[in-house]
Design an enzyme around this catalytic site. Structure first.
Site, short mmCIF file in Angstrom:
data_model
loop_
_atom_site.label_atom_id
_atom_site.label_comp_id
_atom_site.label_asym_id
_atom_site.label_seq_id
_atom_site.Cartn_x
_atom_site.Cartn_y
_atom_site.Cartn_z
N CYS A 1 -13.97 28.05 -37.02
CA CYS A 1 -15.19 27.61 -37.72
C CYS A 1 -15.50 28.54 -38.88
CB CYS A 1 -16.39 27.66 -36.78
SG CYS A 1 -16.25 26.63 -35.35
N CYS B 1 -23.97 29.06 -47.22
CA CYS B 1 -24.28 29.81 -46.00
C CYS B 1 -23.56 31.15 -46.01
CB CYS B 1 -23.85 29.01 -44.76
SG CYS B 1 -24.72 27.43 -44.60
N CYS C 1 -20.19 31.58 -43.98
CA CYS C 1 -19.12 30.57 -44.09
C CYS C 1 -18.22 30.82 -45.28
CB CYS C 1 -19.75 29.18 -44.20
SG CYS C 1 -18.51 27.88 -44.31
N CYS D 1 -18.13 23.66 -50.96
CA CYS D 1 -19.45 23.33 -50.40
C CYS D 1 -20.51 24.00 -51.25
CB CYS D 1 -19.55 23.83 -48.96
SG CYS D 1 -21.08 23.32 -48.14
N CYS E 1 -10.74 18.35 -36.51
CA CYS E 1 -11.87 18.76 -37.34
C CYS E 1 -11.53 18.43 -38.79
CB CYS E 1 -12.07 20.27 -37.15
SG CYS E 1 -13.29 20.99 -38.25
N GLU F 1 -8.51 21.13 -46.07
CA GLU F 1 -7.89 21.47 -44.79
C GLU F 1 -8.55 20.72 -43.64
OE1 GLU F 1 -6.39 25.99 -45.71
OE2 GLU F 1 -8.41 25.75 -44.96
N1 SAH Z 1 -21.71 21.69 -43.27
C1 SAH Z 1 -21.62 21.31 -41.90
C2 SAH Z 1 -20.22 21.34 -41.33
C3 SAH Z 1 -19.36 22.53 -41.66
S1 SAH Z 1 -19.74 24.04 -40.80
C4 SAH Z 1 -22.57 22.14 -41.08
O1 SAH Z 1 -23.24 23.00 -41.63
O2 SAH Z 1 -22.69 21.90 -39.89
C5 SAH Z 1 -19.27 23.72 -39.16
C6 SAH Z 1 -19.82 24.74 -38.16
O3 SAH Z 1 -19.16 26.01 -38.32
C7 SAH Z 1 -21.30 25.02 -38.37
O4 SAH Z 1 -21.97 24.94 -37.14
C8 SAH Z 1 -21.34 26.43 -38.89
O5 SAH Z 1 -22.54 27.05 -38.52
C9 SAH Z 1 -20.11 27.05 -38.26
N2 SAH Z 1 -19.60 28.21 -38.98
C10 SAH Z 1 -19.51 28.37 -40.30
N3 SAH Z 1 -18.96 29.56 -40.61
C11 SAH Z 1 -18.69 30.17 -39.44
C12 SAH Z 1 -18.09 31.42 -39.11
N4 SAH Z 1 -17.66 32.27 -40.02
N5 SAH Z 1 -17.96 31.72 -37.79
C13 SAH Z 1 -18.37 30.85 -36.85
N6 SAH Z 1 -18.91 29.65 -37.10
C14 SAH Z 1 -19.08 29.31 -38.39
#
Ligand code: SAH
Length: 343
Positions: free
Chosen positions: A328, A111, A114, A107, A100, A87
């Site tokens: 995000c 995290c 995420c 991944c 984006c 996506e």
């Molecule tokens: N792997 C990369 C890019 C993908 S995440 C990274 O870690 O930066 C992109 C951004 O979205 C990151 O800053 C992450 O902290 C944020 N993010 C991930 N899950 C989220 C969520 N559920 N709510 C808000 N931000 C989130």
């Protein structure tokens, strides 16, 4: 067959050993004019086009679904040649659009906040699959000015380093789509060894998902911290060679009761001391099945207020496309939530 969308300009020149300008012409057809058929390259002789077509194709992932949020954000899903779904998200700004894009299917970073992490790691995207996330909307919506590209979709871009670097080289080529290097941002959870070469290789903007003011909290939210400790990450950012006026973006997802207290903000300011950064606060976007909660509005404001009294510029990222799970951390190819595989 070889997909021309995987080749940069030097490689295309290499296809025409005696007349390299032909390679530049092909590059322009593929990446600036974004044609999808070698036969459309009308400044090449018919014989040349036929010869090329014996080995090469221009093959885009198949767009399978577009969802539009009430705030204008669009989530675009693509099916790749092996059936995997990725996506991208197109976000309207005042006078332009931001895009984006994803760098991996799924991944491996795990995290806690995420949604993409719940998929696990499937595979790296090929260069063609990265650049086509920009080329497809350029072709489909020629009247939209897409100005910014952020690697903040699915995946960890620095774990697909070579393809991400090559994609940036293609996207910023003067004979290609001509995106500005300053307007491409690579966002990483902190793969320290790759930070050593990123600027030299890409000259792109850098965003780092810090998300915690201490090693203890960060380990809870981001398992990668065990491999690449917070202290070493901060040291790597200190050593990151950016031109004078530029800043690294520190992303900080605020999660209720975990990292959203005023004392977390104070500790964050201490941790960032001496760094050339700006801070981007992102209230956690919930997704079905996640045990974490979004912060209270008051907590967000109080956290932001603390940072306003620091040397760092702070921005509060507005969540976009939450209603279509395009914000995000909510990208999961529709696999987890809406269940309907696109047709
Ligand atoms: N792997 C990369 C890019 C993908 S995440 C990274 O870690 O930066 C992109 C951004 O979205 C990151 O800053 C992450 O902290 C944020 N993010 C991930 N899950 C989220 C969520 N559920 N709510 C808000 N931000 C989130």
């Amino acid at each position: 067959m070889i997909n021309l969308l995987n080749l940069d300009k030097e490689q295309m020149k290499g296809l025409f050993s005696d007349r390299q300008y032909r390679g530049t012409q092909v590059f322009t057809w593929v990446f600036a004019k974004a044609v999808s058929d070698i036969r459309d390259m009308t400044n090449l002789s018919k014989a040349t086009r036929e010869e090329l077509s014996k080995t090469y194709v221009i093959s885009y992932p198949e767009p399978v679904r577009t969802q539009v949020s009430s705030d204008g954000t669009e989530k675009l899903a693509y099916r790749l040649h092996d059936g995997q779904i990725i996506e991208s998200v197109l976000m309207p700004e005042k006078n332009h659009w931001s895009l984006c894009i994803s760098s991996q299917v799924g991944c491996a970073m795990g995290c806690a906040f995420c949604c993409t992490a719940t998929l696990g790691f499937k595979r790296n995207l090929e260069v063609s699959e990265i650049v086509s996330q920009a080329l497809h909307p350029l072709r489909t919506y020629p009247d939209r000015q897409i100005r910014n590209i952020v690697f903040m979709g699915m995946g960890e871009p620095l774990l697909n380093y070579d393809s991400v670097i090559k994609s940036i080289r293609i996207l910023t080529d003067k004979d290609g789509p001509q995106f500005s290097k300053r307007r491409i941002t690579v966002s990483t959870c902190g793969i320290i060894p790759k930070l050593k070469t990123l600027w030299k290789d890409s000259e792109a903007a850098l965003a780092v998902s810090l998300n915690a003011p201490s090693a203890e909290i960060r380990e809870r939210l981001m398992p990668v911290t065990r491999k690449y400790p917070l202290e070493e990450l901060i040291e790597a950012l200190k050593a990151y060679q950016l031109p004078n006026r530029r800043r690294i973006t520190i992303e900080y997802v605020l999660v209720k009761g975990i990292n959203d207290r005023v004392r977390d903000a104070r500790e964050l300011i201490r941790v960032l001391h001496g760094l050339k950064v700006k801070v981007n606060l992102i209230p956690f976007n919930p997704w079905p099945g996640c045990a974490l909660d979004a912060p209270d509005h008051e907590a967000v404001l109080a956290f932001e207020e603390q940072l306003r009294n620091s040397p760092f510029a702070v921005m509060l990222r507005k969540e976009k496309g939450r209603d279509i799970l395009a914000a995000c951390g909510q990208l999961a190819g529709g696999i987890v939530h809406d269940g309907h595989e696109a047709h």
